[in-house]
Design a protein around this motif. Structure first.
Motif, PDB file in Angstrom:
ATOM      1  N   GLU A 274       0.751  -1.265   0.071  1.00 54.39           N
ATOM      2  CA  GLU A 274       0.011  -0.031  -0.172  1.00 54.39           C
ATOM      3  C   GLU A 274       0.780   1.257   0.049  1.00 54.39           C
ATOM      4  O   GLU A 274       0.506   2.034  -0.695  1.00 54.39           O
ATOM      5  CB  GLU A 274      -1.061  -0.021   1.074  1.00 54.39           C
ATOM      6  N   ASN A 275       2.053   0.971   0.815  1.00 52.33           N
ATOM      7  CA  ASN A 275       3.013   2.145   0.801  1.00 52.33           C
ATOM      8  C   ASN A 275       3.736   2.598  -0.524  1.00 52.33           C
ATOM      9  O   ASN A 275       3.735   3.603  -1.002  1.00 52.33           O
ATOM     10  CB  ASN A 275       3.949   2.353   1.718  1.00 52.33           C
TER      11      ASN A 275
ATOM     12  N   ASP B 242       2.343   1.753  -3.538  1.00 53.36           N
ATOM     13  CA  ASP B 242       1.488   2.094  -4.460  1.00 53.36           C
ATOM     14  C   ASP B 242       1.275   3.706  -4.181  1.00 53.36           C
ATOM     15  O   ASP B 242       0.982   4.572  -4.942  1.00 53.36           O
ATOM     16  CB  ASP B 242       0.053   1.501  -4.203  1.00 53.36           C
ATOM     17  N   ARG B 243       1.042   4.018  -2.617  1.00 51.94           N
ATOM     18  CA  ARG B 243       0.897   5.498  -2.693  1.00 51.94           C
ATOM     19  C   ARG B 243       1.908   6.436  -3.087  1.00 51.94           C
ATOM     20  O   ARG B 243       1.676   7.501  -3.689  1.00 51.94           O
ATOM     21  CB  ARG B 243       0.709   5.696  -1.101  1.00 51.94           C
TER      22      ARG B 243
END
Length: 90
Positions: free
Chosen positions: A81-82, A84-85
């Motif tokens: 998720e990181n 991706d961010r």
């Protein structure tokens, strides 16, 4: 199950390992990111090709010499998720 990969335009990332951490320059955004050893290992795995989160969690478990389980799975999810961010993986 979902496969993660490097962002298509990000395949030419400039990166260097620095004392176990990974410094990554994203040429599209112009941003430089510092990833710890585990996040760097996940990014390097994605540089090899698309991967499922559970496969990356197994890789994390092996790196840390711990058993694969819910904790490593949750860690892989947070790292992905990181990334991706940050615009490094999708």
């Amino acid at each position: 199950m979902r496969y993660w990969r490097l962002c298509a335009r990000e395949r030419e990332l400039a990166w260097r390992q620095w004392h176990g951490d990974l410094v990554v320059f994203n040429p599209v955004s112009g941003a430089t990111h510092l990833l710890d050893i585990v996040g760097g290992e996940v990014l390097r795995a994605l540089m090899e090709g698309p991967a499922r989160a559970d496969d990356l969690a197994r890789r994390i478990a092996k790196l840390l010499d711990v058993e694969y389980g819910d904790e490593t799975g949750a860690a892989a999810d947070r790292i992905l998720e990181n990334l991706d961010r940050l615009g490094l993986a999708e």
